[in-house]
Design a protein around this motif. Structure first.
Motif, PDB file in Angstrom:
ATOM      1  N   MET A  81       1.222  -1.340   0.198  1.00 20.49           N
ATOM      2  CA  MET A  81       0.065  -0.243  -0.113  1.00 20.49           C
ATOM      3  C   MET A  81       0.744   1.571  -0.374  1.00 20.49           C
ATOM      4  O   MET A  81       2.030   0.917   0.619  1.00 20.49           O
ATOM      5  CB  MET A  81      -0.528  -0.119   1.834  1.00 20.49           C
ATOM      6  N   SER A  82       0.729   2.394  -0.805  1.00 23.42           N
ATOM      7  CA  SER A  82       1.278   3.344  -0.616  1.00 23.42           C
ATOM      8  C   SER A  82       0.024   4.665  -0.646  1.00 23.42           C
ATOM      9  O   SER A  82      -1.017   4.251  -1.107  1.00 23.42           O
ATOM     10  CB  SER A  82       1.641   3.702  -1.242  1.00 23.42           C
ATOM     11  N   ILE A  83       0.583   6.129   0.371  1.00 23.30           N
ATOM     12  CA  ILE A  83       0.034   6.918  -0.573  1.00 23.30           C
ATOM     13  C   ILE A  83       1.248   8.537  -0.687  1.00 23.30           C
ATOM     14  O   ILE A  83       2.154   8.897  -0.229  1.00 23.30           O
ATOM     15  CB  ILE A  83      -0.048   6.896   1.674  1.00 23.30           C
ATOM     16  N   ALA A  84       0.796   8.222  -1.925  1.00 23.89           N
ATOM     17  CA  ALA A  84       1.386   9.432  -2.052  1.00 23.89           C
ATOM     18  C   ALA A  84       0.537  10.723  -1.909  1.00 23.89           C
ATOM     19  O   ALA A  84      -0.832  11.018  -2.326  1.00 23.89           O
ATOM     20  CB  ALA A  84       1.544   9.691  -4.260  1.00 23.89           C
ATOM     21  N   LYS A  85       1.152  12.047  -1.958  1.00 16.77           N
ATOM     22  CA  LYS A  85       1.157  13.226  -1.131  1.00 16.77           C
ATOM     23  C   LYS A  85       1.392  14.557  -2.205  1.00 16.77           C
ATOM     24  O   LYS A  85       2.443  14.881  -2.415  1.00 16.77           O
ATOM     25  CB  LYS A  85       0.949  13.927  -0.386  1.00 16.77           C
ATOM     26  N   GLN A  86       0.530  15.371  -3.590  1.00 22.46           N
ATOM     27  CA  GLN A  86       0.970  15.841  -4.071  1.00 22.46           C
ATOM     28  C   GLN A  86       0.147  18.000  -3.933  1.00 22.46           C
ATOM     29  O   GLN A  86      -1.166  17.582  -3.914  1.00 22.46           O
ATOM     30  CB  GLN A  86       0.359  16.065  -5.569  1.00 22.46           C
ATOM     31  N   TYR A  87       0.955  18.686  -3.332  1.00 18.54           N
ATOM     32  CA  TYR A  87       0.184  19.691  -2.824  1.00 18.54           C
ATOM     33  C   TYR A  87       0.251  20.397  -3.746  1.00 18.54           C
ATOM     34  O   TYR A  87       1.119  21.232  -5.040  1.00 18.54           O
ATOM     35  CB  TYR A  87       1.428  20.540  -1.476  1.00 18.54           C
ATOM     36  N   ALA A 101      -3.996  -5.001  -4.450  1.00 17.92           N
ATOM     37  CA  ALA A 101      -4.981  -6.571  -3.632  1.00 17.92           C
ATOM     38  C   ALA A 101      -5.440  -7.181  -5.120  1.00 17.92           C
ATOM     39  O   ALA A 101      -7.020  -7.189  -5.664  1.00 17.92           O
ATOM     40  CB  ALA A 101      -6.074  -6.506  -3.745  1.00 17.92           C
ATOM     41  N   GLU A 102      -4.608  -8.512  -6.233  1.00 17.06           N
ATOM     42  CA  GLU A 102      -4.796  -8.463  -6.861  1.00 17.06           C
ATOM     43  C   GLU A 102      -5.602  -9.664  -6.387  1.00 17.06           C
ATOM     44  O   GLU A 102      -6.854  -9.674  -7.938  1.00 17.06           O
ATOM     45  CB  GLU A 102      -3.528  -9.554  -7.721  1.00 17.06           C
ATOM     46  N   GLU A 103      -6.509 -10.217  -5.307  1.00 18.23           N
ATOM     47  CA  GLU A 103      -7.712 -11.229  -5.759  1.00 18.23           C
ATOM     48  C   GLU A 103      -8.561 -10.398  -5.532  1.00 18.23           C
ATOM     49  O   GLU A 103     -10.242 -11.436  -5.350  1.00 18.23           O
ATOM     50  CB  GLU A 103      -7.110 -12.110  -4.645  1.00 18.23           C
ATOM     51  N   ALA A 104      -8.660  -8.897  -4.853  1.00 21.23           N
ATOM     52  CA  ALA A 104      -9.977  -8.362  -4.302  1.00 21.23           C
ATOM     53  C   ALA A 104     -10.855  -7.591  -5.734  1.00 21.23           C
ATOM     54  O   ALA A 104     -10.681  -7.690  -6.628  1.00 21.23           O
ATOM     55  CB  ALA A 104      -9.441  -7.241  -3.303  1.00 21.23           C
ATOM     56  N   LYS A 105     -12.292  -7.884  -5.492  1.00 21.61           N
ATOM     57  CA  LYS A 105     -13.252  -7.127  -6.227  1.00 21.61           C
ATOM     58  C   LYS A 105     -13.047  -6.503  -6.526  1.00 21.61           C
ATOM     59  O   LYS A 105     -13.780  -5.988  -7.126  1.00 21.61           O
ATOM     60  CB  LYS A 105     -14.216  -8.448  -6.561  1.00 21.61           C
ATOM     61  N   LYS A 106     -13.857  -5.417  -4.887  1.00 28.39           N
ATOM     62  CA  LYS A 106     -13.657  -3.553  -5.056  1.00 28.39           C
ATOM     63  C   LYS A 106     -12.268  -3.669  -3.590  1.00 28.39           C
ATOM     64  O   LYS A 106     -12.305  -3.814  -2.690  1.00 28.39           O
ATOM     65  CB  LYS A 106     -14.997  -4.128  -4.316  1.00 28.39           C
ATOM     66  N   VAL A 107     -12.352  -2.331  -3.456  1.00 24.45           N
ATOM     67  CA  VAL A 107     -11.354  -1.532  -2.423  1.00 24.45           C
ATOM     68  C   VAL A 107     -11.900  -0.088  -2.648  1.00 24.45           C
ATOM     69  O   VAL A 107     -12.030   0.344  -3.174  1.00 24.45           O
ATOM     70  CB  VAL A 107     -10.080  -1.480  -2.897  1.00 24.45           C
ATOM     71  N   VAL A 108     -12.147  -0.153  -1.187  1.00 22.64           N
ATOM     72  CA  VAL A 108     -13.011   1.063  -0.948  1.00 22.64           C
ATOM     73  C   VAL A 108     -11.968   1.763  -0.837  1.00 22.64           C
ATOM     74  O   VAL A 108     -11.413   1.284   1.063  1.00 22.64           O
ATOM     75  CB  VAL A 108     -14.297   1.695  -1.239  1.00 22.64           C
ATOM     76  N   VAL A 109     -12.199   3.751   0.185  1.00 18.51           N
ATOM     77  CA  VAL A 109     -11.733   4.101   1.085  1.00 18.51           C
ATOM     78  C   VAL A 109     -12.167   4.971   1.443  1.00 18.51           C
ATOM     79  O   VAL A 109     -13.228   5.629   1.140  1.00 18.51           O
ATOM     80  CB  VAL A 109     -10.507   5.215   0.202  1.00 18.51           C
ATOM     81  N   VAL A 110     -12.444   4.884   3.585  1.00 17.65           N
ATOM     82  CA  VAL A 110     -13.606   5.720   3.638  1.00 17.65           C
ATOM     83  C   VAL A 110     -12.588   6.419   4.852  1.00 17.65           C
ATOM     84  O   VAL A 110     -11.963   5.826   5.720  1.00 17.65           O
ATOM     85  CB  VAL A 110     -14.538   4.640   4.534  1.00 17.65           C
ATOM     86  N   GLY A 111     -13.249   7.829   5.310  1.00 13.49           N
ATOM     87  CA  GLY A 111     -12.528   8.307   5.951  1.00 13.49           C
ATOM     88  C   GLY A 111     -13.170   9.851   6.546  1.00 13.49           C
ATOM     89  O   GLY A 111     -14.359  10.071   6.106  1.00 13.49           O
ATOM     90  N   VAL A 114      -4.198  13.332  -3.702  1.00  9.80           N
ATOM     91  CA  VAL A 114      -3.898  12.302  -2.253  1.00  9.80           C
ATOM     92  C   VAL A 114      -4.289  11.172  -3.449  1.00  9.80           C
ATOM     93  O   VAL A 114      -5.340  10.746  -3.832  1.00  9.80           O
ATOM     94  CB  VAL A 114      -4.414  12.343  -0.593  1.00  9.80           C
ATOM     95  N   THR A 115      -3.028  10.008  -3.258  1.00 11.27           N
ATOM     96  CA  THR A 115      -3.337   8.594  -4.589  1.00 11.27           C
ATOM     97  C   THR A 115      -3.037   7.795  -3.159  1.00 11.27           C
ATOM     98  O   THR A 115      -2.548   7.722  -3.080  1.00 11.27           O
ATOM     99  CB  THR A 115      -2.435   8.813  -5.727  1.00 11.27           C
ATOM    100  N   PHE A 116      -3.777   7.047  -3.706  1.00 13.03           N
ATOM    101  CA  PHE A 116      -3.718   5.564  -2.405  1.00 13.03           C
ATOM    102  C   PHE A 116      -3.778   4.438  -3.274  1.00 13.03           C
ATOM    103  O   PHE A 116      -4.376   4.239  -4.965  1.00 13.03           O
ATOM    104  CB  PHE A 116      -5.530   5.492  -1.863  1.00 13.03           C
ATOM    105  N   THR A 117      -2.689   3.714  -3.128  1.00  9.84           N
ATOM    106  CA  THR A 117      -2.743   2.241  -3.570  1.00  9.84           C
ATOM    107  C   THR A 117      -2.252   1.184  -3.251  1.00  9.84           C
ATOM    108  O   THR A 117      -2.191   1.070  -2.578  1.00  9.84           O
ATOM    109  CB  THR A 117      -1.241   2.792  -5.396  1.00  9.84           C
ATOM    110  N   VAL A 118      -3.076   0.061  -3.602  1.00 15.95           N
ATOM    111  CA  VAL A 118      -3.865  -0.544  -3.150  1.00 15.95           C
ATOM    112  C   VAL A 118      -2.923  -2.067  -3.597  1.00 15.95           C
ATOM    113  O   VAL A 118      -4.108  -1.961  -4.068  1.00 15.95           O
ATOM    114  CB  VAL A 118      -5.040  -1.129  -2.171  1.00 15.95           C
TER     115      VAL A 118
END
Length: 98
Positions: A1-7, A22-32, A16-20
């Motif tokens: 997993m990684s987080i890239a920040k570009q101001y 998860a090759e076997e996953a069907k769905k990934v969401v980010v909540v917060g 903010v770019t989230f990269t996860v």
């Protein structure tokens, strides 16, 4: 997993770019805090290499608790700026500091 920040210089936001991986996953969401923990509209796009990726514009000089939902399971990001206990969730949340 990684987080890239570009101001951005022209706006008071950070891309903010989230990269996860998860090759076997069907769905990934980010909540917060930044989306009221609502999974609608916060799905990450699955790439050909098996990673899920998404970019969000968030206000600078802010702090947000967040987690990923990978096929229904809540997961923290190992690259988070820090972790914070959340009594409501009964677990630690990842924290993003901008």
């Amino acid at each position: 997993m990684s987080i890239a920040k570009q101001y951005l210089k022209t706006k008071p936001v950070c891309k903010v770019t989230f990269t996860v991986p998860a090759e076997e996953a069907k769905k990934v969401v980010v909540v917060g805090d930044f989306n009221n923990w609502d999974p609608k509209g916060s799905s990450l796009k699955k790439l050909k290499n098996g990673n899920f990726k998404g970019t969000f514009e968030l206000p600078k000089e802010s702090t947000f608790e967040f987690r990923y939902i990978i096929d229904g399971d809540y997961v923290n990001d190992a690259q988070a700026d820090r972790y914070q206990w959340n009594d409501y969730a009964g677990a630690e949340n990842a924290v993003l500091e901008l």
